[in-house]
Design an enzyme around this catalytic site. Structure first.
Site, PDB file in Angstrom:
ATOM      1  CB  SER A 192      -0.838   0.060   1.288  1.00 18.51           C
ATOM      2  OG  SER A 192      -1.720  -0.997   1.375  1.00 18.51           O
ATOM      3  CG  HIS A 249      -1.929  -0.749  -4.561  1.00 21.30           C
ATOM      4  ND1 HIS A 249      -2.489   0.487  -4.432  1.00 21.30           N
ATOM      5  CD2 HIS A 249      -2.072  -1.360  -3.345  1.00 21.30           C
ATOM      6  CE1 HIS A 249      -2.954   0.628  -3.196  1.00 21.30           C
ATOM      7  NE2 HIS A 249      -2.709  -0.479  -2.521  1.00 21.30           N
ATOM      8  CD  GLU A 306      -2.870   3.072  -7.301  1.00 23.99           C
ATOM      9  OE1 GLU A 306      -3.251   4.252  -7.273  1.00 23.99           O
ATOM     10  OE2 GLU A 306      -2.304   2.521  -6.328  1.00 23.99           O
ATOM     11  CG  ASN A 365      -3.329   3.459  -0.518  1.00 27.25           C
ATOM     12  OD1 ASN A 365      -4.555   3.526  -0.546  1.00 27.25           O
ATOM     13  ND2 ASN A 365      -2.688   2.312  -0.385  1.00 27.25           N
TER      14      ASN A 365
HETATM   15  N1  CAA Z   1     -17.483  -9.980  -2.317  1.00 26.46           N
HETATM   16  C1  CAA Z   1     -18.465 -10.184  -3.224  1.00 26.46           C
HETATM   17  N2  CAA Z   1     -19.479  -9.317  -3.413  1.00 26.46           N
HETATM   18  C2  CAA Z   1     -19.490  -8.207  -2.668  1.00 26.46           C
HETATM   19  C3  CAA Z   1     -18.484  -7.925  -1.701  1.00 26.46           C
HETATM   20  C4  CAA Z   1     -17.445  -8.872  -1.540  1.00 26.46           C
HETATM   21  N3  CAA Z   1     -16.464  -8.724  -0.649  1.00 26.46           N
HETATM   22  N4  CAA Z   1     -18.775  -6.742  -1.124  1.00 26.46           N
HETATM   23  C5  CAA Z   1     -19.884  -6.289  -1.697  1.00 26.46           C
HETATM   24  N5  CAA Z   1     -20.335  -7.160  -2.630  1.00 26.46           N
HETATM   25  C6  CAA Z   1     -21.469  -7.022  -3.547  1.00 26.46           C
HETATM   26  C7  CAA Z   1     -22.580  -7.954  -3.147  1.00 26.46           C
HETATM   27  O1  CAA Z   1     -23.288  -8.321  -4.299  1.00 26.46           O
HETATM   28  C8  CAA Z   1     -23.429  -7.053  -2.257  1.00 26.46           C
HETATM   29  O2  CAA Z   1     -24.719  -7.513  -2.153  1.00 26.46           O
HETATM   30  P1  CAA Z   1     -25.115  -8.536  -0.949  1.00 26.46           P
HETATM   31  O3  CAA Z   1     -24.861  -7.788   0.329  1.00 26.46           O
HETATM   32  O4  CAA Z   1     -26.557  -8.824  -1.186  1.00 26.46           O
HETATM   33  O5  CAA Z   1     -24.245  -9.744  -1.073  1.00 26.46           O
HETATM   34  C9  CAA Z   1     -23.336  -5.724  -2.996  1.00 26.46           C
HETATM   35  O6  CAA Z   1     -21.983  -5.682  -3.472  1.00 26.46           O
HETATM   36  C10 CAA Z   1     -23.614  -4.516  -2.145  1.00 26.46           C
HETATM   37  O7  CAA Z   1     -22.766  -4.549  -1.034  1.00 26.46           O
HETATM   38  P2  CAA Z   1     -23.119  -3.819   0.333  1.00 26.46           P
HETATM   39  O8  CAA Z   1     -24.594  -3.765   0.515  1.00 26.46           O
HETATM   40  O9  CAA Z   1     -22.280  -4.459   1.394  1.00 26.46           O
HETATM   41  O10 CAA Z   1     -22.593  -2.343   0.277  1.00 26.46           O
HETATM   42  P3  CAA Z   1     -22.261  -1.290  -0.857  1.00 26.46           P
HETATM   43  O11 CAA Z   1     -23.311  -1.168  -1.883  1.00 26.46           O
HETATM   44  O12 CAA Z   1     -21.858  -0.078  -0.097  1.00 26.46           O
HETATM   45  O13 CAA Z   1     -20.935  -1.811  -1.576  1.00 26.46           O
HETATM   46  C11 CAA Z   1     -18.569  -1.567  -1.356  1.00 26.46           C
HETATM   47  C12 CAA Z   1     -19.853  -2.269  -0.856  1.00 26.46           C
HETATM   48  C13 CAA Z   1     -18.325  -1.943  -2.800  1.00 26.46           C
HETATM   49  C14 CAA Z   1     -17.461  -2.103  -0.460  1.00 26.46           C
HETATM   50  C15 CAA Z   1     -18.725  -0.014  -1.228  1.00 26.46           C
HETATM   51  O14 CAA Z   1     -19.161   0.325   0.060  1.00 26.46           O
HETATM   52  C16 CAA Z   1     -17.436   0.716  -1.500  1.00 26.46           C
HETATM   53  O15 CAA Z   1     -17.058   0.942  -2.643  1.00 26.46           O
HETATM   54  N6  CAA Z   1     -16.712   1.160  -0.424  1.00 26.46           N
HETATM   55  C17 CAA Z   1     -15.459   1.852  -0.545  1.00 26.46           C
HETATM   56  C18 CAA Z   1     -14.337   0.858  -0.658  1.00 26.46           C
HETATM   57  C19 CAA Z   1     -13.010   1.513  -0.879  1.00 26.46           C
HETATM   58  O16 CAA Z   1     -12.839   2.719  -0.895  1.00 26.46           O
HETATM   59  N7  CAA Z   1     -11.981   0.658  -1.039  1.00 26.46           N
HETATM   60  C20 CAA Z   1     -10.633   1.088  -1.186  1.00 26.46           C
HETATM   61  C21 CAA Z   1      -9.933   0.987   0.148  1.00 26.46           C
HETATM   62  S1  CAA Z   1      -8.262   1.549   0.071  1.00 26.46           S
HETATM   63  C22 CAA Z   1      -7.431   0.222  -0.526  1.00 26.46           C
HETATM   64  O17 CAA Z   1      -7.963  -0.837  -0.759  1.00 26.46           O
HETATM   65  C23 CAA Z   1      -5.980   0.411  -0.808  1.00 26.46           C
HETATM   66  C24 CAA Z   1      -5.024   0.215   0.288  1.00 26.46           C
HETATM   67  O18 CAA Z   1      -3.853  -0.070  -0.042  1.00 26.46           O
HETATM   68  C25 CAA Z   1      -5.368   0.378   1.727  1.00 26.46           C
HETATM   69  P1  NAD Z   2      -3.886  -9.087   6.411  1.00 25.78           P
HETATM   70  O1  NAD Z   2      -3.313  -8.867   7.766  1.00 25.78           O
HETATM   71  O2  NAD Z   2      -5.350  -9.262   6.265  1.00 25.78           O
HETATM   72  O3  NAD Z   2      -3.197 -10.367   5.732  1.00 25.78           O
HETATM   73  C1  NAD Z   2      -1.812 -10.561   5.683  1.00 25.78           C
HETATM   74  C2  NAD Z   2      -1.591 -12.066   5.650  1.00 25.78           C
HETATM   75  O4  NAD Z   2      -0.222 -12.342   5.368  1.00 25.78           O
HETATM   76  C3  NAD Z   2      -1.928 -12.759   6.969  1.00 25.78           C
HETATM   77  O5  NAD Z   2      -2.844 -13.804   6.744  1.00 25.78           O
HETATM   78  C4  NAD Z   2      -0.572 -13.269   7.476  1.00 25.78           C
HETATM   79  O6  NAD Z   2      -0.676 -14.479   8.193  1.00 25.78           O
HETATM   80  C5  NAD Z   2       0.167 -13.449   6.162  1.00 25.78           C
HETATM   81  N1  NAD Z   2       1.618 -13.432   6.264  1.00 25.78           N
HETATM   82  C6  NAD Z   2       2.398 -12.610   7.004  1.00 25.78           C
HETATM   83  N2  NAD Z   2       3.709 -12.907   6.791  1.00 25.78           N
HETATM   84  C7  NAD Z   2       3.735 -13.948   5.914  1.00 25.78           C
HETATM   85  C8  NAD Z   2       4.783 -14.694   5.302  1.00 25.78           C
HETATM   86  N3  NAD Z   2       6.068 -14.432   5.559  1.00 25.78           N
HETATM   87  N4  NAD Z   2       4.440 -15.681   4.431  1.00 25.78           N
HETATM   88  C9  NAD Z   2       3.154 -15.954   4.160  1.00 25.78           C
HETATM   89  N5  NAD Z   2       2.121 -15.248   4.707  1.00 25.78           N
HETATM   90  C10 NAD Z   2       2.411 -14.279   5.564  1.00 25.78           C
HETATM   91  O7  NAD Z   2      -3.369  -7.875   5.521  1.00 25.78           O
HETATM   92  P2  NAD Z   2      -4.003  -7.295   4.167  1.00 25.78           P
HETATM   93  O8  NAD Z   2      -4.948  -6.227   4.507  1.00 25.78           O
HETATM   94  O9  NAD Z   2      -4.417  -8.417   3.298  1.00 25.78           O
HETATM   95  O10 NAD Z   2      -2.719  -6.575   3.553  1.00 25.78           O
HETATM   96  C11 NAD Z   2      -1.722  -7.312   2.868  1.00 25.78           C
HETATM   97  C12 NAD Z   2      -0.887  -6.367   2.012  1.00 25.78           C
HETATM   98  O11 NAD Z   2      -1.760  -5.709   1.073  1.00 25.78           O
HETATM   99  C13 NAD Z   2      -0.187  -5.255   2.790  1.00 25.78           C
HETATM  100  O12 NAD Z   2       1.012  -4.949   2.144  1.00 25.78           O
HETATM  101  C14 NAD Z   2      -1.174  -4.098   2.676  1.00 25.78           C
HETATM  102  O13 NAD Z   2      -0.570  -2.845   2.844  1.00 25.78           O
HETATM  103  C15 NAD Z   2      -1.678  -4.298   1.250  1.00 25.78           C
HETATM  104  N6  NAD Z   2      -3.008  -3.736   0.954  1.00 25.78           N
HETATM  105  C16 NAD Z   2      -3.984  -3.733   1.915  1.00 25.78           C
HETATM  106  C17 NAD Z   2      -5.244  -3.236   1.573  1.00 25.78           C
HETATM  107  C18 NAD Z   2      -6.362  -3.227   2.570  1.00 25.78           C
HETATM  108  O14 NAD Z   2      -7.396  -2.578   2.318  1.00 25.78           O
HETATM  109  N7  NAD Z   2      -6.265  -3.922   3.691  1.00 25.78           N
HETATM  110  C19 NAD Z   2      -5.487  -2.772   0.280  1.00 25.78           C
HETATM  111  C20 NAD Z   2      -4.463  -2.822  -0.678  1.00 25.78           C
HETATM  112  C21 NAD Z   2      -3.213  -3.290  -0.316  1.00 25.78           C
END
Ligand code: CAA
Ligand code: NAD
Length: 310
Positions: free
Chosen positions: A144, A165, A177, A215
Site C-alpha cells: 500500500s 496494487h 495500479e 493511497n
Molecule cells: N465480495 C463479493 N461481493 C461483494 C463484496 C465482496 N467482498 N462486497 C460487496 N459485494 C457485492 C454484493 O453483491 C453485495 O450484495 P449482498 O450484500 O446482497 O451480497 C453488494 O456488493 C452490495 O454490497 P453492500 O450492501 O455491502 O454495500 P455497498 O453497496 O456499499 O458496496 C462496497 C460495498 C463496494 C465495499 C462499497 O461500500 C465501497 O465501494 N466502499 C469503498 C471501498 C473503498 O474505498 N476501497 C478502497 C480501500 S483503500 C485500498 O484498498 C488500498 C489500500 O492499499 C489500503
Molecule cells: P492481512 O493482515 O489481512 O493479511 C496478511 C496475511 O499475510 C496474513 O494472513 C498473514 O498471516 C500473512 N503473512 C504474514 N507474513 C507472511 C509470510 N512471511 N508468508 C506468508 N504469509 C504471511 O493484511 P491485508 O490487509 O491483506 O494486507 C496485505 C498487504 O496488502 C499489505 O502490504 C497491505 O498494505 C496491502 N493492501 C492492503 C489493503 C487493505 O485494504 N487492507 C489494500 C491494498 C493493499
C-alpha cells in the site's frame, strides 16, 4: 528488410508469449487482500495457489473466498442457482493452498505478495522466493505504501519485478495500479498490464512513489478524519454521515479505516512518518495507536472504530 521484419516478429512474439504465459499465479498472504486477489484470479481462469503461515489461516482464507463467491453467484445467477453452484465449484477447483512458499512458487508464472506491510519482512520473503522460483517468474507486491524498488532490491530479478496494487474488496473494486521500476522490462510491464486486463481490472500507471495514486490521497484523508475526532470536533459517526451524504463517498473515513484494517493504516502511516518526519499529514495518531494496541484492528476482528460482524 525481411531480416529486420523477422527480428521484429520474433521480439513481438516473445513478448506475446510472456503475456500469454501468465496462467499459474501464486499469492503469498491469504488475508484480506490475498484472498480477494486469489478469488478474482481463479474466477478469471487462472490456476491459483495461496500461501500463508498456517493451515488454520488458510482455512479462514478459503472460507472467506467461498462466502464472497456466494455473494457474487447470488447476483450473477439469480435466475439459476444451480449454475451459481457450478460457477463456485469451478472457481474453487482452480484454487489450492500451501504453507510452503518455496514449493508454491516452483510452477508460478506470477507471484503476488500480500503479506504484512513491513519492508524488512517483505524483503526477507522475496530474497527466499528469488532462489526458489524459476527464472521466468514475475514478482509483484501489493504494498500500500512502500516503493516497489525498495522491496525489489532483495532479488536478482529487477527486470521481472513490478507493483500490482489492488483495492479492497478486490472482487468489487475495478482499479488496479500497475507500477514499474526503472529496471522493469517492457515485456514484464506489458505482461502485467495484460494480466490486469485478464483480471477484469482497469489499470492505471504511476511512478514508484509512496502510496502511488490512490493511497497518497486516501490515507491522509482518513488520518485527517481521525485527527478531527482526536480534537473533539465531531464524532466518527457524524464524520462518516457527513462524507457519505455531503461528498457522495460510499463509506465514511471511519468505516473505511475499519474496512482496510487499523493495523494496516498504522503500518502505512508509521512508514511514511519515518521517511518524512516533518510532514504534518504523516504524523502518527495517538487514537489510532491506542486502538491498534487494544487489538481493535477493524472488521477483520469484529471491532475497530465500530463494532462489526467478523
Ligand atoms: N465480495 C463479493 N461481493 C461483494 C463484496 C465482496 N467482498 N462486497 C460487496 N459485494 C457485492 C454484493 O453483491 C453485495 O450484495 P449482498 O450484500 O446482497 O451480497 C453488494 O456488493 C452490495 O454490497 P453492500 O450492501 O455491502 O454495500 P455497498 O453497496 O456499499 O458496496 C462496497 C460495498 C463496494 C465495499 C462499497 O461500500 C465501497 O465501494 N466502499 C469503498 C471501498 C473503498 O474505498 N476501497 C478502497 C480501500 S483503500 C485500498 O484498498 C488500498 C489500500 O492499499 C489500503
Ligand atoms: P492481512 O493482515 O489481512 O493479511 C496478511 C496475511 O499475510 C496474513 O494472513 C498473514 O498471516 C500473512 N503473512 C504474514 N507474513 C507472511 C509470510 N512471511 N508468508 C506468508 N504469509 C504471511 O493484511 P491485508 O490487509 O491483506 O494486507 C496485505 C498487504 O496488502 C499489505 O502490504 C497491505 O498494505 C496491502 N493492501 C492492503 C489493503 C487493505 O485494504 N487492507 C489494500 C491494498 C493493499
Amino acid at each position: 528488410m525481411s531480416q529486420s521484419f523477422r527480428v521484429l516478429t520474433r521480439s513481438f512474439s516473445s513478448s506475446a508469449a510472456r503475456q500469454a504465459a501468465i496462467k499459474n499465479v501464486t499469492i503469498i498472504g491469504g488475508g484480506l487482500m490475498g484472498a480477494g486477489i486469489a478469488q478474482v484470479a481463479a474466477t478469471t481462469g487462472h490456476n491459483v495457489v495461496i500461501v500463508d503461515t498456517s493451515e488454520d489461516i488458510l482455512k479462514k482464507s478459503k472460507a472467506s473466498i467461498e462466502k464472497s463467491l456466494q455473494r457474487v453467484a447470488k447476483k450473477k445467477f439469480a435466475e439459476n442457482p444451480k449454475d451459481g453452484e457450478a460457477f463456485i465449484s469451478d472457481v474453487v477447483g482452480r484454487l489450492s493452498v500451501q504453507t510452503d512458499a518455496w514449493e508454491a512458487v516452483k510452477n508460478a508464472d506470477l507471484v503476488t505478495e500480500a503479506i504484512v506491510e513491513n519492508l524488512d519482512i517483505k524483503k526477507q520473503l522475496f530474497s527466499q522466493l528469488d532462489k526458489a522460483a524459476p527464472e521466468k517468474t514475475i514478482f509483484t507486491s501489493n504494498t500500500s505504501s512502500i516503493p516497489i524498488k525498495e522491496i525489489a532490491v532483495s532479488t536478482s530479478r529487477l527486470d521481472r519485478f513490478g507493483g500490482l496494487h489492488y483495492f479492497n474488496p478486490v472482487p468489487m473494486m475495478k482499479l488496479l495500479e500497475v507500477i514499474r521500476i526503472p529496471e522493469t522490462s517492457d515485456d514484464t510491464f506489458n505482461a502485467l498490464l495484460a494480466f490486469g486486463k485478464a483480471m477484469g481490472k482497469v489499470t492505471v500507471n504511476c511512478k514508484d512513489t509512496p502510496g502511488f495514486i490512490v493511497n497518497r490521497l486516501l490515507v491522509p484523508y482518513m488520518m485527517e478524519a481521525v485527527r478531527m475526532v482526536e480534537r473533539g470536533d465531531a464524532t466518527p459517526r457524524d464524520v462518516d454521515t457527513a462524507m457519505k451524504l455531503g461528498a457522495g463517498y460510499p463509506m465514511g473515513p471511519f468505516e473505511l479505516t475499519d474496512y482496510v484494517g487499523l493495523d494496516t493504516c498504522k503500518f502505512i502511516l508509521d512508514g511514511w512518518h519515518a521517511k518524512y518526519p516533518d510532514h504534518p499529514l504523516f504524523e502518527p495518531s495517538p487514537l489510532l495507536n491506542k486502538y491498534v494496541a487494544e487489538g481493535k484492528l477493524g472488521n477483520k476482528v469484529g471491532e475497530g472504530f465500530y463494532k462489526s460482524k467478523k
